[in-house]
Design a protein around this motif. Sequence first.
Motif, PDB file in Angstrom:
ATOM      1  N   HIS A 188     -31.655  37.583  31.273  1.00  0.00           N
ATOM      2  CA  HIS A 188     -30.909  36.516  30.614  1.00  0.00           C
ATOM      3  C   HIS A 188     -31.869  35.410  30.204  1.00  0.00           C
ATOM      4  O   HIS A 188     -33.024  35.365  30.655  1.00  0.00           O
ATOM      5  CB  HIS A 188     -29.824  35.963  31.542  1.00  0.00           C
ATOM      6  CG  HIS A 188     -30.392  35.257  32.755  1.00  0.00           C
ATOM      7  ND1 HIS A 188     -30.420  33.889  32.875  1.00  0.00           N
ATOM      8  CD2 HIS A 188     -30.983  35.747  33.893  1.00  0.00           C
ATOM      9  CE1 HIS A 188     -30.981  33.557  34.031  1.00  0.00           C
ATOM     10  NE2 HIS A 188     -31.341  34.668  34.659  1.00  0.00           N
ATOM     11  N   ARG A 189     -31.401  34.489  29.365  1.00  0.00           N
ATOM     12  CA  ARG A 189     -32.232  33.368  28.939  1.00  0.00           C
ATOM     13  C   ARG A 189     -32.405  32.395  30.094  1.00  0.00           C
ATOM     14  O   ARG A 189     -31.433  32.001  30.750  1.00  0.00           O
ATOM     15  CB  ARG A 189     -31.609  32.648  27.747  1.00  0.00           C
ATOM     16  CG  ARG A 189     -31.742  33.405  26.430  1.00  0.00           C
ATOM     17  CD  ARG A 189     -31.472  32.478  25.252  1.00  0.00           C
ATOM     18  NE  ARG A 189     -32.544  31.506  25.114  1.00  0.00           N
ATOM     19  CZ  ARG A 189     -33.281  31.334  24.013  1.00  0.00           C
ATOM     20  NH1 ARG A 189     -33.061  32.091  22.951  1.00  0.00           N
ATOM     21  NH2 ARG A 189     -34.221  30.417  23.947  1.00  0.00           N
ATOM     22  N   VAL A 212     -33.866  39.227  20.378  1.00  0.00           N
ATOM     23  CA  VAL A 212     -32.994  38.070  20.558  1.00  0.00           C
ATOM     24  C   VAL A 212     -33.447  36.995  19.584  1.00  0.00           C
ATOM     25  O   VAL A 212     -34.565  36.478  19.689  1.00  0.00           O
ATOM     26  CB  VAL A 212     -33.045  37.546  22.011  1.00  0.00           C
ATOM     27  CG1 VAL A 212     -32.190  36.294  22.158  1.00  0.00           C
ATOM     28  CG2 VAL A 212     -32.589  38.632  22.987  1.00  0.00           C
ATOM     29  N   LEU A 213     -32.591  36.672  18.637  1.00  0.00           N
ATOM     30  CA  LEU A 213     -32.938  35.689  17.613  1.00  0.00           C
ATOM     31  C   LEU A 213     -32.717  34.274  18.122  1.00  0.00           C
ATOM     32  O   LEU A 213     -31.734  33.998  18.818  1.00  0.00           O
ATOM     33  CB  LEU A 213     -32.098  35.918  16.368  1.00  0.00           C
ATOM     34  CG  LEU A 213     -32.341  37.246  15.628  1.00  0.00           C
ATOM     35  CD1 LEU A 213     -31.349  37.387  14.489  1.00  0.00           C
ATOM     36  CD2 LEU A 213     -33.758  37.328  15.101  1.00  0.00           C
ATOM     37  N   ARG A 249     -39.049  33.324  27.402  1.00  0.00           N
ATOM     38  CA  ARG A 249     -37.669  32.871  27.187  1.00  0.00           C
ATOM     39  C   ARG A 249     -36.705  33.424  28.235  1.00  0.00           C
ATOM     40  O   ARG A 249     -35.646  32.848  28.459  1.00  0.00           O
ATOM     41  CB  ARG A 249     -37.177  33.312  25.803  1.00  0.00           C
ATOM     42  CG  ARG A 249     -37.851  32.626  24.632  1.00  0.00           C
ATOM     43  CD  ARG A 249     -37.245  33.106  23.315  1.00  0.00           C
ATOM     44  NE  ARG A 249     -37.530  34.513  23.054  1.00  0.00           N
ATOM     45  CZ  ARG A 249     -36.914  35.247  22.138  1.00  0.00           C
ATOM     46  NH1 ARG A 249     -35.948  34.705  21.403  1.00  0.00           N
ATOM     47  NH2 ARG A 249     -37.248  36.515  21.946  1.00  0.00           N
ATOM     48  N   PHE A 250     -37.073  34.536  28.861  1.00  0.00           N
ATOM     49  CA  PHE A 250     -36.110  35.258  29.681  1.00  0.00           C
ATOM     50  C   PHE A 250     -36.509  35.358  31.149  1.00  0.00           C
ATOM     51  O   PHE A 250     -37.698  35.324  31.495  1.00  0.00           O
ATOM     52  CB  PHE A 250     -35.919  36.678  29.123  1.00  0.00           C
ATOM     53  CG  PHE A 250     -35.589  36.698  27.665  1.00  0.00           C
ATOM     54  CD1 PHE A 250     -34.361  36.256  27.213  1.00  0.00           C
ATOM     55  CD2 PHE A 250     -36.527  37.131  26.739  1.00  0.00           C
ATOM     56  CE1 PHE A 250     -34.057  36.252  25.860  1.00  0.00           C
ATOM     57  CE2 PHE A 250     -36.238  37.136  25.388  1.00  0.00           C
ATOM     58  CZ  PHE A 250     -34.992  36.694  24.945  1.00  0.00           C
ATOM     59  N   GLU A 273     -41.518  42.033  26.148  1.00  0.00           N
ATOM     60  CA  GLU A 273     -42.540  41.008  26.321  1.00  0.00           C
ATOM     61  C   GLU A 273     -43.135  41.083  27.728  1.00  0.00           C
ATOM     62  O   GLU A 273     -42.563  41.727  28.630  1.00  0.00           O
ATOM     63  CB  GLU A 273     -41.939  39.631  26.085  1.00  0.00           C
ATOM     64  CG  GLU A 273     -40.889  39.221  27.099  1.00  0.00           C
ATOM     65  CD  GLU A 273     -40.344  37.836  26.806  1.00  0.00           C
ATOM     66  OE1 GLU A 273     -40.303  37.029  27.748  1.00  0.00           O
ATOM     67  OE2 GLU A 273     -39.964  37.557  25.656  1.00  0.00           O
ATOM     68  N   PRO A 274     -44.315  40.460  27.961  1.00  0.00           N
ATOM     69  CA  PRO A 274     -44.931  40.478  29.286  1.00  0.00           C
ATOM     70  C   PRO A 274     -43.962  40.001  30.364  1.00  0.00           C
ATOM     71  O   PRO A 274     -43.263  39.014  30.197  1.00  0.00           O
ATOM     72  CB  PRO A 274     -46.115  39.513  29.130  1.00  0.00           C
ATOM     73  CG  PRO A 274     -46.470  39.597  27.673  1.00  0.00           C
ATOM     74  CD  PRO A 274     -45.152  39.750  26.966  1.00  0.00           C
ATOM     75  N   GLY A 275     -43.933  40.729  31.455  1.00  0.00           N
ATOM     76  CA  GLY A 275     -42.992  40.434  32.535  1.00  0.00           C
ATOM     77  C   GLY A 275     -41.803  41.365  32.441  1.00  0.00           C
ATOM     78  O   GLY A 275     -41.576  42.202  33.319  1.00  0.00           O
ATOM     79  N   LEU A 276     -41.073  41.297  31.337  1.00  0.00           N
ATOM     80  CA  LEU A 276     -39.953  42.211  31.148  1.00  0.00           C
ATOM     81  C   LEU A 276     -40.430  43.649  31.010  1.00  0.00           C
ATOM     82  O   LEU A 276     -39.685  44.589  31.315  1.00  0.00           O
ATOM     83  CB  LEU A 276     -39.144  41.812  29.902  1.00  0.00           C
ATOM     84  CG  LEU A 276     -38.444  40.460  29.915  1.00  0.00           C
ATOM     85  CD1 LEU A 276     -37.523  40.346  28.705  1.00  0.00           C
ATOM     86  CD2 LEU A 276     -37.671  40.224  31.201  1.00  0.00           C
TER      87      LEU A 276
END
Length: 282
Positions: free
Chosen positions: A154-155, A208-209, A239-240, A195-198
């Motif tokens: 989630h954000r 996700v825009l 962001r997440f 992205e890094p981490g996810l």
Amino acid sequence: MCGRYAATADPDELIEAFEVEVDATGETSRSVLVNPQDPPAGTPDYNMAPSKQAPVVLTRVQRGADGTQDESAEPARQLRHLTWGLVPSWAKDPKVGLRMTNARAETLLDKPAFARAAVARRCLVPAAGWYEWQVSPVAKDTKGKPRKQPFYMHRGDGDDIGFAGLYEFWRDKNAAQDDPSAWVVSFTIITTAAEPGLDRVHDRQPVVLERADWREWLDPGTTDPDAVRALLESPGAGRFEAYPIGTEVNTTRNNGPHLLDRLPDEALIGAVNPATGEVLGG
């Protein structure tokens, strides 16, 4: 990939958050499900799965009572219930949508199933967050296969999530000309490299825009393929947030806010912490 997500908002919340001008959730669109949707479309769903009808935001000229579009009218931002799993207009059977729940950003404009929609029929898919299953590097399940731990993404700033999506109209040619249930209106979620981490959870994630890009993404006037590609580029990592949850989410009939409850570290078996890379639970 994105094969399951949480759509927890009700229509009134989505209309406000996504600045919807027309509530079109009452328009008829055929469901591809054999049994009635549970929970019903238009109510919070914490385990949104392919083939269900989900809330989707798009900008389009609204059809009149006779079913035709007034081309002189201005496009309006609409909230609609669309079937998850894109069914191209040329498909012979709507079951093809089961194979088109996701579209890869890297090849979006090259694939015949997605290319036309990418420059003409784009949408936003509202979500609170999404689920992925992490394959353990050390732990096995009862069948001797790598254990899979579900995570919820989630954000971190709590803002609304709008997945980049595409939508299509498919008509059953065997249905009567005036049969509104002849139409299956469907969508797909665009994915990209995690992205890094996810990426410690899964190698793919939905696009996700950012809120600032919603208007251009939904604008039917944005038809330049390069402009579409630019909108799909990530603004950067961070962001997440991702955290482990219980395995009840594995079964699509399970639902409710408890699916989002964080699983304590001591309950984990061979799961990797997305932030640190540490293996938890041995």
